[in-house]
Scaffold this active site. Sequence first.
Site, short mmCIF file in Angstrom:
data_model
loop_
_atom_site.label_atom_id
_atom_site.label_comp_id
_atom_site.label_asym_id
_atom_site.label_seq_id
_atom_site.Cartn_x
_atom_site.Cartn_y
_atom_site.Cartn_z
N GLY A 477 0.84 -1.19 0.00
CA GLY A 477 0.00 0.00 0.00
C GLY A 477 0.87 1.24 0.00
O GLY A 477 0.39 2.37 0.06
N ASN A 660 8.16 10.21 -5.52
CA ASN A 660 6.79 10.56 -5.87
C ASN A 660 6.23 11.36 -4.70
O ASN A 660 6.09 10.82 -3.60
CB ASN A 660 5.97 9.29 -6.14
CG ASN A 660 4.52 9.58 -6.53
OD1 ASN A 660 3.90 10.53 -6.03
ND2 ASN A 660 3.96 8.76 -7.39
N GLY A 731 14.55 5.33 1.90
CA GLY A 731 13.16 4.89 2.10
C GLY A 731 12.39 5.85 2.99
O GLY A 731 12.98 6.59 3.76
N GLU A 734 8.97 4.52 8.29
CA GLU A 734 9.12 4.49 9.74
C GLU A 734 9.71 5.79 10.30
O GLU A 734 9.47 6.12 11.46
CB GLU A 734 10.00 3.29 10.10
CG GLU A 734 9.22 1.98 9.95
CD GLU A 734 10.08 0.80 9.60
OE1 GLU A 734 10.76 0.88 8.56
OE2 GLU A 734 10.07 -0.18 10.35
#
Lengths: 767, 327
Positions: A477, A660, A731, A734
Site C-alpha cells: 500500500g 513521488n 526509504g 518508519e
Amino acid sequence: MVTEMTSTQDRTNIQAKTGKNIDRVDGRLKVTGEACYSAEFPLEGIAHGYIIQSTIAKGTIEAIDTSQAEQLPGVLAILTHQNAPKLNSLKSKNFGGGYPGENFLPLQDNQVHFDGQHIGIVVAETYEQARLAASLIEINYDEAEPMFDLEQALEQSERYDPGERLQPSWGDIEGGLQQAAVTIEETYTTPLEHHNPMETSATTAEWHDDELTVYDSTQWVMGTRGMIARGLGLPEEKVRVISHFVGGGFGCKGFFWTHPLLAAIAARKVNRPVRLMLTRQQMFSSCGHRPRTVQKITLGADNEGKLTAIRHHTDTETSFVGDHAEPCGNITKMLYACPNMEIKHQIARTNTGTPTPMRGPGETSGTYALEAALDELAVKAGIDPMEFRIINHADRHPQSDKPWSSKHLIECYQRAADAFGWQNRDPRPGSMREGDDLIGWGMATATYPGYRFPTAAKAQILANGKVIVSSATHDLGTGTYTIMTQIAADTLGLPIERVKFELGDSKLPIASVSGGSSTAASVSPAVRSACEAACFKLIEMAIADNESPLHDYQAEEITTEAGRIFVKESPEIGETYEAVLQRHNLPLVEAEISPQDKGSRYKSIAARTKPGIVEDEGGSDEFAIHSFGAHFVEVRINPRRNQVKVSRVVGAFDVGRILNQKTARSQIYGGTIFGIGMALMEETLLDPHSGRVIIHNLADYHVPIQADIPEMETIFVEYPDYHLNPLGARGIGEIATAGIAAAVVNAIYHATGKRVRDLPITPDKLL
Amino acid sequence: MKHFTYERASDRTDAITQVAANPQAKFIAGGTNFMDMWKEGVETPERLIDIRKFPGEITVTDGTLRLDATTTNSQVAYHSQVRDRYPVLSEAILAGASPQLRNMATTGGNLMQRNRCSYFHDVSYPCNKRVPNSGCPAIEGINRMHAIFGTSDRCIAAHPSDMCVALAALGAVVQTRKPDGETRNIAFKDFHLLPGDTPHIETALEHGELIEAVEIPPLPWAKRSHYLKVRDRHSYAYALVSAAVALEIEGDKIVNARVAMGGVGTKPWRSPEAENALIGAKNNEESFIAAASAALEGAKPYQYNVFKIELAQSTLVQALLTVNSEQ
Ligand SMILES: Cc1cc2nc3c(=O)[nH]c(=O)nc-3n(C[C@H](O)[C@H](O)[C@H](O)COP(=O)(O)OP(=O)(O)OC[C@H]3O[C@@H](n4cnc5c(N)ncnc54)[C@H](O)[C@@H]3O)c2cc1C
Ligand code: SF4
C-alpha cells in the site's frame, strides 16, 4: 502529468516523472475490488481452514477430542499435534538467534508457550463449517503458571542474550554525570501493541504434485519461500510464493509465522487448495506485536547544554519460542554527540507470543523515551528544546565516527519550526490558552537508518512497444508499483502507460524483505539498471545490424529518449525500440540485473542522467547513512475533560530524493498517525491472572480515527543521497513514526505541566 | 456457523408471536450490537426475527416526543424537535459509535445493547452474564472500563450506551407490548436492571416483549441541556465517563436540574443526589463542584477504574459549566 518526452534536447529525463505527483498505478484496481489479495484467489476446489488456538498461556495439552467436530458435515480434516506431519527445523545459518518471527514449528508437540498459540487446523468445505468444527473441539490442558509480568520475568525467567551488539558503551558515564550541571533520570514505559493492518493475514496453498504455490500476505516472498521449503523439507525451487497486494503489514507480515506452514500441510492432507484467513481476533496472537518496554534514561548536560552523559537501559521481553526483542537503545547511540554513553538491553522470556518489528522496531520506542527525556533535561537546563538539540547535533556518527552520507537535520528543525511558528512559544507550562483549553507545543527529532538490501530486477522491452519490469518485491500500500513504474518509464523515456511493473512473486528476480523502509532505496536502482541494460542490448543489436541507421556507431555515441535510440549529436539518426526488435523478428529483449551487479555498467545511457550521480551501488563502509526529521506538534486539552486533541502537526524530513510526492507524503502521514496512536491510545492488555490477551478487536484496540488527526504539514528538504544509491532516494515510512510520540508527550507537558511517562496517555493519566 | 432461521416479520404482532414461540428466538433491528456478539459466539440464536423495516416515526403529541423503536439513531439525533428541545439527546447519540453504525442502529436496539466487558465478549472465559454462576473474572481482572455504581459481587460491567444516559436524564418512558398483547409503560429508571445475583437478566422485558416506542415527556427547560463524553479517542470509542445534564435557572438560582452519568453505572446512572444538590443552589462553579461530589458519593471503584471518580466529577462540572454558560 508529464506524458511522453518529445524534446530530444532534454537529456535529464530521469526527472520527467520521477518525483512527480503521479497517481497510484494500482489505484483503480483497488477501488474497483479487482486487486486480488491472498485470501481472494479463486482456485478450483478450494477448501477452507480455520486455526485452533490455545486458551491458556502456558501448559501441556493433555487431550484433544475432535470426535464431535469430525462428524460435522463438510469437515475434511483436522490436524493437531497428534496427527500432523513432522516438520523440519526452521533455523539456519542465516536465521540464527535474533531472527524476527518464530523459529517455532506448529503442531510438533503438546506444549503451550503462549495464549493463542496455533495448536491445530480444521479444514472443511466452507469457512463456516471449519469455524463451527473448531468451536466443538474439546481440549484438556494441564495448566502451568505463566510468566508474563515483565519485572518478575526479569528476575525469575530465562533471559535472551542479544550479544554485545546491543550493549555498546564508551567514555566514562559516571564521570560524565559528575561533570554535568543538570541531570535527569527517569523511567519510560511502553505497552504491548499490535500492528492491526486492515488486511488480516491470509495464506492460500495449492499443491501440484510435489510443487507448492502459496498466495501469502507477506512482506517477503523470498523469505516465506525459504521458510516453507525448509519447514517442509522441499527444495526452494519447488515452492512459489505470491503476494501481489498486501493490505498493510507494518511489520507483522515481514517475517515468518506458522499459518503458511499450516495451510501447506493442510492442503497436502486434503489434496485440495486450502485458504486460511486469520480473523481479526487471531491477529492479536498469530503474527507478532511490539513488546513492552521499560526504559530508564539518565542524562547529564553541562552549563552550555552540551550532553555529558547518556545512559539508556531497556528492559523488554521476548517469547519462549523466538528471539526478537525491541532494540530501543540503537538510536540513542547515534542521535546526539556525547562523549560518554552506556546502552544496555535486558531481555526476559515471557509466555507471550513472539514479538516482531512494528513500525520502527527500537527506533520508535527508543526515540519516544530518549526524546521525552531530552525535553525534560532541556527544561531543567532552561534551554529551548529545539536549541538544545541543535547544541547537541552529531556532526559525525557518534559511535563509528564516520561522516554522514547526507544529513540536513538542522535545516529540518529550522524549516519545520518556521512553518509551525515555534518562535512564538511561551516556554512556561500552562501559559498558552484558548478559552478553557490549555495549549501545548512540543517537538522531537526523528531518525531512521537508510537501508538498502541486495535486489535484482528484470526489464523486458517488447516488440509491441510495451515494457515489463519485475522484481520479487512488494507493495504494502506504500506505492512500490507506482514509483518503480515511474523510474522505468523515465529510464526508457516512455509514458507511464507503456510500462508495467510486476512484483510479489518468488519466481521473479530476487528482492529482500519490504521492511526497514528499504524498498524504494533497494529496488529503484535495480529497476533503473535493468532498464538500461535491456536498452543497451538493443543498442548493441542496432550497431551490429547493417540495416540500422545506427550501424557502426559506437555505443558511447548513442543515447535513448522517448522510446528511441539515437545518436546523441544527431538525434534524427536513430530508430524506435520496436523497429529494432521487429527487424530481428524478436518478441522482446530482456536483461536482468543481479544483486551482485555493481550499478550501471551502461555508461552510454547513464551519461545522460543528471550530473553528479555517483555510478556505484552506495551503502558504503565509509558513511553512516540515516534519514532525519523534526516533528512539531500542538495539543489542546480541556483540563476537566483531560482528553488530548492533537490540533496541529508540522514535520520536516531529510529522506533523500523524493520519488513521488504523493506516495512520499502519504507515507509520512501514515507514520505520523501511528505515532499519535502510540502516544495517546494504542495498547493491548493482558489479563493479570491468566496472562492472556484480552483485547482483540478494533472497537477496543484503539487506533486513531479521522477525528484524532489534524491537518498535517510535511516538508521535504530534498537532498539526494547518492551514497546510498544512484537515485539518491532513501526509504520513507518508519522515519515519521520515530519521535512523534515524544513530540506529543512533550506538548502535553507544555500544556499541563504534567510529565506522563507511561504510554498511552489516556485521559485517566492526566488527572 | 450454527444453523439458524431468519425471517422478516410482517408487523409487530407477527414479530412478537414468532419470538415468543421459541425461547431461542431474538428480535434483530440494526444488528450492529447483536451481530458482533453473534460472531463471537456470545449470542447463539436459533431464530432471528427482523423488525428493522417497521415504520420508524418520530411524532409529537401534546408536547410528548415519541420515538418508534425502529427509528434510527441518526434519524433521532438530527430530528429538528430533538435538536431544539432535547439537545442532550442529540448530542449523546452523536457522541456514540460512528456515522455508519448510527445509520443502522435503532432506538430499541440502543436500549437493549449489551455491555463491552472483554471477558463477556470472549467465550473462553467464565462470565456470570453469559453463563450464570460461572464466575466474574473482571472483578479481579482488567476492569478499567467497568462500573463504579450498581455493581454486585456477580458482575461489574458498565452499561455502554450514550443515548440511554440522556434518556435517563430526561425521564423517558419505554412503551412495550408483551406476547399476551398487554402493553406497558416502563419508567426509564426501571427498564434496566442492576446485576444483583442475576446479571444475565438485564432489562424488565419478558421474552418476546417488544419495545414499541420511547416517549420523552415535555420538559421545556431541557432546551438548556448538554451531553459531555470523555473517551480514549475522539470518536468511535465508548465512554470512560460521560454526563447528561439539564438546568433550569431563574436569576442566579437553579430551580430544576437533571443529571445522569454514563460509563460509571451498571445501568444508565441518573443521580438524584446531584440533582438535589443543584436545585435551589446558585448557578456557579462552587455549586457544580458540590453537586459533582454528591453524584460520586458511594462510588465503589475497582483496581483499574479508580480514576473514574475524579474524571466523572470533573466531567460533570464541565458539563454543568457548559449548560450554565448557554443562552
Ligand atoms: C464498534 C461499535 C462502537 C459503538 N460505540 C458506541 C458508543 O460509543 N456509544 C453507544 O451508545 N453505542 C455504541 N455502539 C452501540 C450501538 O449504539 C448499538 O450497537 C446500537 O444502538 C444497537 O442498535 P441495533 O438496532 O443495531 O440493535 P441490534 O443489534 O439489532 O439489537 C440489539 C439487541 O436489541 C434487541 N432489540 C432490538 N430492537 C428491539 C425492540 N424493538 N424490542 C426489543 N428488543 C429489541 C435485539 O434482540 C438485540 O438483542 C457501538 C457499536 C459498535 C459496533
Ligand atoms: S463483569 Fe459481568 S460481564 Fe464482565 S465478566 Fe463479570 S459477569 Fe461477565
